[in-house]
Design an enzyme around this catalytic site. Structure first.
Site, PDB file in Angstrom:
ATOM      1  N   LYS A 181     -10.436   7.989  -2.303  1.00 53.37           N
ATOM      2  CA  LYS A 181      -9.371   8.758  -1.933  1.00 53.37           C
ATOM      3  C   LYS A 181      -7.924   8.361  -2.573  1.00 53.37           C
ATOM      4  O   LYS A 181      -7.021   9.236  -3.163  1.00 53.37           O
ATOM      5  CB  LYS A 181      -9.124   8.729  -0.289  1.00 53.37           C
ATOM      6  CG  LYS A 181     -10.241   9.412   0.249  1.00 53.37           C
ATOM      7  CD  LYS A 181     -10.149   9.261   1.991  1.00 53.37           C
ATOM      8  CE  LYS A 181      -9.751   8.010   2.324  1.00 53.37           C
ATOM      9  NZ  LYS A 181     -10.883   7.042   2.385  1.00 53.37           N
ATOM     10  N   ARG A 204      -7.373  10.830  10.857  1.00 52.90           N
ATOM     11  CA  ARG A 204      -8.781  10.171  10.981  1.00 52.90           C
ATOM     12  C   ARG A 204      -9.372  10.490  12.192  1.00 52.90           C
ATOM     13  O   ARG A 204     -10.639   9.963  12.306  1.00 52.90           O
ATOM     14  CB  ARG A 204      -8.497   8.583  10.807  1.00 52.90           C
ATOM     15  CG  ARG A 204      -8.098   7.878   9.695  1.00 52.90           C
ATOM     16  CD  ARG A 204      -7.976   6.821   9.700  1.00 52.90           C
ATOM     17  NE  ARG A 204      -7.762   6.151   8.281  1.00 52.90           N
ATOM     18  CZ  ARG A 204      -7.760   4.767   7.989  1.00 52.90           C
ATOM     19  NH1 ARG A 204      -7.922   4.007   8.789  1.00 52.90           N
ATOM     20  NH2 ARG A 204      -7.323   4.427   6.499  1.00 52.90           N
ATOM     21  N   ARG A 231     -13.726  -4.866  -4.643  1.00 49.29           N
ATOM     22  CA  ARG A 231     -12.109  -4.796  -4.525  1.00 49.29           C
ATOM     23  C   ARG A 231     -11.558  -6.249  -4.221  1.00 49.29           C
ATOM     24  O   ARG A 231     -10.533  -6.400  -4.651  1.00 49.29           O
ATOM     25  CB  ARG A 231     -11.991  -3.747  -3.451  1.00 49.29           C
ATOM     26  CG  ARG A 231     -10.570  -3.315  -3.721  1.00 49.29           C
ATOM     27  CD  ARG A 231     -10.317  -2.077  -2.671  1.00 49.29           C
ATOM     28  NE  ARG A 231     -10.411  -2.193  -1.309  1.00 49.29           N
ATOM     29  CZ  ARG A 231     -10.231  -1.399  -0.489  1.00 49.29           C
ATOM     30  NH1 ARG A 231      -9.848  -0.169  -0.816  1.00 49.29           N
ATOM     31  NH2 ARG A 231     -10.418  -1.445   0.842  1.00 49.29           N
ATOM     32  N   ARG A 243     -10.285  -7.668  -1.318  1.00 45.23           N
ATOM     33  CA  ARG A 243      -9.242  -7.850  -0.241  1.00 45.23           C
ATOM     34  C   ARG A 243      -9.887  -8.603   0.822  1.00 45.23           C
ATOM     35  O   ARG A 243     -10.843  -8.656   0.923  1.00 45.23           O
ATOM     36  CB  ARG A 243      -8.702  -6.490   0.531  1.00 45.23           C
ATOM     37  CG  ARG A 243      -7.845  -5.557  -0.547  1.00 45.23           C
ATOM     38  CD  ARG A 243      -7.439  -4.453   0.406  1.00 45.23           C
ATOM     39  NE  ARG A 243      -7.126  -3.449  -0.342  1.00 45.23           N
ATOM     40  CZ  ARG A 243      -7.018  -2.051  -0.093  1.00 45.23           C
ATOM     41  NH1 ARG A 243      -7.490  -1.686   1.237  1.00 45.23           N
ATOM     42  NH2 ARG A 243      -6.208  -1.151  -0.623  1.00 45.23           N
ATOM     43  N   ARG A 301     -16.350  -0.722   9.574  1.00 43.57           N
ATOM     44  CA  ARG A 301     -15.312   0.351   9.400  1.00 43.57           C
ATOM     45  C   ARG A 301     -16.157   1.529   8.953  1.00 43.57           C
ATOM     46  O   ARG A 301     -15.719   2.834   9.442  1.00 43.57           O
ATOM     47  CB  ARG A 301     -14.513  -0.003   8.028  1.00 43.57           C
ATOM     48  CG  ARG A 301     -13.255  -1.246   8.455  1.00 43.57           C
ATOM     49  CD  ARG A 301     -12.831  -1.811   7.148  1.00 43.57           C
ATOM     50  NE  ARG A 301     -11.871  -0.711   6.298  1.00 43.57           N
ATOM     51  CZ  ARG A 301     -11.819  -0.994   5.157  1.00 43.57           C
ATOM     52  NH1 ARG A 301     -11.912  -2.071   4.492  1.00 43.57           N
ATOM     53  NH2 ARG A 301     -11.190   0.005   4.435  1.00 43.57           N
TER      54      ARG A 301
END
Length: 187
Positions: free
Chosen positions: A14, A90, A129, A131, A142
């Protein structure tokens, strides 16, 4: 003027696609995740509160997010060029609050882009990624939270005739072109 929401699971692309469209068409990219991460980094009261939810892979409460969105949508660049919302709404209550907010400011959504990506691809992408909050257990939580709270928005926006589903796996440029076509702008 472009007024679009990007929906999809965390890691679906996104942000990448929203930024590409925003830059190409000079439309403000409004990413709630970026706003929240900045507040966490700055250690503001909102940031500390948001961090306590984010660390568990949970969503930040609606009233906090809606306040941030309301403030951002009232700025001049949005009034001139529209917006790309990335990471909001959301939940159904957020979508309904956004509908009310848009009515108040005299705007209507053009399209809701749903980037569809399978869970295993998401886990792979997010682990790569790197993080701090991208541990596999947090990622899977999540995704579960997403399925329960965000996935109903697909039906909500489909019923309004606004949803365009795009496969979020493949060549980045081809995905961008599909989004442009769905939004009704020429690449």
């Amino acid at each position: 003027m472009i007024k679009v929401i990007f929906l999809g699971p965390p890691g679906a692309g996104k942000g990448t696609q929203a930024v590409r469209i925003a830059e190409k068409y000079d439309v403000p990219h409004i990413a709630t995740g970026d706003i929240l991460r900045a507040a966490v980094k700055e250690g503001t009261e909102l940031g500390k509160l948001a961090k306590s939810y984010m660390d568990k892979g949970e969503l930040v409460p609606d009233d906090v997010i809606i306040g941030i969105i309301r403030e951002r949508l009232s700025q001049d660049d949005v009034k001139k060029n529209g917006f790309i919302l990335d990471g909001f709404p959301r939940t159904l209550p957020q979508a309904e609050a956004l509908d009310e907010l848009l009515k108040e400011i005299g705007m209507e959504l053009d399209k809701v882009i749903y980037l569809n990506v399978e869970d295993e691809e998401i886990v792979k992408r997010l682990l790569a990624r790197g993080r701090a909050d991208d541990r596999e257990d947090v990622i899977r939580n999540r995704l579960e939270v997403y399925r329960k709270q965000t996935a109903p928005l697909i039906d909500y926006y489909t019923s309004k005739g606004l949803l365009a589903e795009i496969n979020g796996v493949g060549d980045i440029n081809e995905i961008t072109q599909k989004i442009e076509k769905a939004i009704g702008v020429n690449g």
